[in-house]
Design a protein around this motif. Structure first.
Motif, PDB file in Angstrom:
ATOM      1  N   GLU A  43       0.823  39.796  51.436  1.00  9.94           N
ATOM      2  CA  GLU A  43       1.801  38.715  51.515  1.00  9.94           C
ATOM      3  C   GLU A  43       1.082  37.374  51.457  1.00  9.94           C
ATOM      4  O   GLU A  43      -0.008  37.211  52.018  1.00  9.94           O
ATOM      5  N   SER A  44       1.686  36.432  50.773  1.00 11.24           N
ATOM      6  CA  SER A  44       1.058  35.124  50.612  1.00 11.24           C
ATOM      7  C   SER A  44       2.049  34.030  50.967  1.00 11.24           C
ATOM      8  O   SER A  44       3.269  34.203  50.844  1.00 11.24           O
ATOM      9  N   SER A  45       1.520  32.908  51.408  1.00 13.22           N
ATOM     10  CA  SER A  45       2.326  31.708  51.616  1.00 13.22           C
ATOM     11  C   SER A  45       1.911  30.676  50.573  1.00 13.22           C
ATOM     12  O   SER A  45       1.067  30.957  49.709  1.00 13.22           O
ATOM     13  N   CYS A  46       2.485  29.494  50.616  1.00 11.15           N
ATOM     14  CA  CYS A  46       2.158  28.457  49.636  1.00 11.15           C
ATOM     15  C   CYS A  46       0.648  28.234  49.596  1.00 11.15           C
ATOM     16  O   CYS A  46       0.030  27.998  50.634  1.00 11.15           O
ATOM     17  N   SER A  68       7.822  27.243  46.715  1.00 12.50           N
ATOM     18  CA  SER A  68       7.664  26.632  48.041  1.00 12.50           C
ATOM     19  C   SER A  68       8.631  25.468  48.221  1.00 12.50           C
ATOM     20  O   SER A  68       8.950  24.750  47.271  1.00 12.50           O
ATOM     21  N   SER A  69       9.083  25.295  49.441  1.00 11.53           N
ATOM     22  CA  SER A  69      10.122  24.297  49.721  1.00 11.53           C
ATOM     23  C   SER A  69       9.635  22.869  49.543  1.00 11.53           C
ATOM     24  O   SER A  69      10.339  22.025  48.984  1.00 11.53           O
ATOM     25  N   THR A  70       8.436  22.581  50.004  1.00 15.20           N
ATOM     26  CA  THR A  70       7.994  21.188  50.070  1.00 15.20           C
ATOM     27  C   THR A  70       7.499  20.658  48.737  1.00 15.20           C
ATOM     28  O   THR A  70       7.945  19.624  48.252  1.00 15.20           O
ATOM     29  N   MET A  71       6.546  21.372  48.110  1.00 15.55           N
ATOM     30  CA  MET A  71       5.904  20.852  46.901  1.00 15.55           C
ATOM     31  C   MET A  71       6.321  21.585  45.634  1.00 15.55           C
ATOM     32  O   MET A  71       5.843  21.271  44.552  1.00 15.55           O
ATOM     33  N   LYS A  72       7.190  22.579  45.761  1.00 19.05           N
ATOM     34  CA  LYS A  72       7.695  23.337  44.599  1.00 19.05           C
ATOM     35  C   LYS A  72       6.577  24.042  43.828  1.00 19.05           C
ATOM     36  O   LYS A  72       6.680  24.246  42.618  1.00 19.05           O
ATOM     37  N   ASN A  73       5.497  24.403  44.544  1.00 16.74           N
ATOM     38  CA  ASN A  73       4.500  25.279  43.939  1.00 16.74           C
ATOM     39  C   ASN A  73       5.120  26.661  43.772  1.00 16.74           C
ATOM     40  O   ASN A  73       5.905  27.107  44.606  1.00 16.74           O
TER      41      ASN A  73
END
Length: 334
Positions: A43-46, A68-73
């Motif tokens: 499992e990975s996060s931003c 990702s919510s903040t930077m849209k990566n």
């Protein structure tokens, strides 16, 4: 921070003939089902912020992308480890097909329109920053030997190393002695680092960039090419874009996200950040028949039939760093 605007007649069908591309993708989907999905993935996060909150998600070939919510990566999760990824590349029938058939079919045009222009870009900055004479160059996570071959032909006095290459040396024995493991890189070891879509395919791009910084000599240059989630094609087509090819495309950073990642690593000055891609508009137009298109863009790209308008829109994307293909030059400052 410089930016480049380029004009190129690069055509997607020249480098990815449709019949070969479809066969490659069929083989790749089979490889993923056999070599990745049955095994434990991580499992990975931003990859920039570490946040787990996501804006949306979608699947490709049985693997899952998250936004990702903040930077849209956009990033693959769960994902293979570096060890599993290397094993996948060595065992994959799709990758063997790419190297033995797709690459061989398109090699000449790829060298002419992609590899040599990128090496010209590298050489121009080497000259600008006085990096001449015998140079140590390291290419990180290459998935073919095309750049290595052309560097040795076109840039004199080069010691060239491949860091964690993702291709089978049995296909090309001459590269066996060029291989370096990522964790074996010595500090201040090389003058130039090449990350040609290497961060896209890395399970841990932050670690790769950190190793690049440690390995570069002070004043050394890092050249990055990558695909950007903030680019026009990805923003317009979303999950329907063909840039999402797991596990090759593990990470697509946004323009902001990549800058923040570089700042977090520290020790680099961004000399150039450009988005000189020329395939955004053709790739978007190819999807018009299968999707509902905003009338304004339908008018621009289909009804107007004005080549100068298309060219100026492409220039607009490049000038404002809104293309999907990105390139950067970083200078190690400490």
């Amino acid at each position: 921070m410089e930016r480049a605007v380029i004009h190129s007649d690069l055509n997607k069908n020249e480098i990815q003939p449709r019949s070969l591309l479809l066969k490659y993708r069929d083989l790749l989907e089979q490889d993923i089902a056999k070599l990745l999905l049955p095994f434990s993935l991580e499992e990975s996060s931003c990859p920039v912020s570490g946040e787990k909150s996501i804006q949306s998600s979608f699947s490709k070939m049985g693997m899952h992308y998250r936004v990702s919510s903040t930077m849209k990566n956009i990033y693959l999760s769960p994902r293979p480890s570096m060890e599993k990824l290397s094993s996948f590349y060595l065992k994959s029938k799709a990758r063997k097909f790419w190297l033995n058939e797709l690459w061989e079919e398109t090699k000449d045009i790829r060298i002419q329109k992609i590899i040599l222009p990128q090496l010209d870009w590298v050489e121009n900055f080497l000259s600008q920053f006085g990096l001449e004479g015998e140079l140590d160059i390291a290419e990180f996570l290459p998935n073919h030997w095309g750049y290595s071959d052309e560097v040795e032909k076109n840039i004199p006095n080069v010691n060239y190393k491949l860091v964690e290459p993702l291709f089978d040396f049995q296909e090309n024995q001459q590269y066996t002695n060029q291989h370096i493991k990522l964790d074996k890189i010595m500090n201040n070891f090389f003058d130039v680092a090449l990350l040609f879509e290497g961060m896209d395919r890395s399970p841990d791009p932050s670690n790769v960039l950190q190793k690049v910084k440690e390995g570069l000599k002070p004043g050394g240059l890092c050249f990055i090419t990558c695909l950007l989630s903030s680019g026009f094609e990805v923003q317009f087509l979303g999950r329907d874009s063909e840039v999402f090819v797991p596990p090759e495309r593990m990470n697509l950073f946004s323009f902001e996200g990549l800058q923040i990642l570089i700042e977090k690593i520290g020790g680099f000055e961004i000399i150039e950040f450009s988005t000189p891609g020329v395939l955004d508009i053709p790739n978007v137009k190819d999807k018009f028949s299968s999707m509902e298109v905003d009338p304004f863009f339908n008018y621009i790209f289909k009804e107007r039939k004005d080549s100068s308008l298309i060219e100026s829109f492409q220039d607009f994307l490049q000038i404002n760093r809104l293309g999907t293909f990105g390139r950067l030059v970083l200078k190690k400052i400490n």
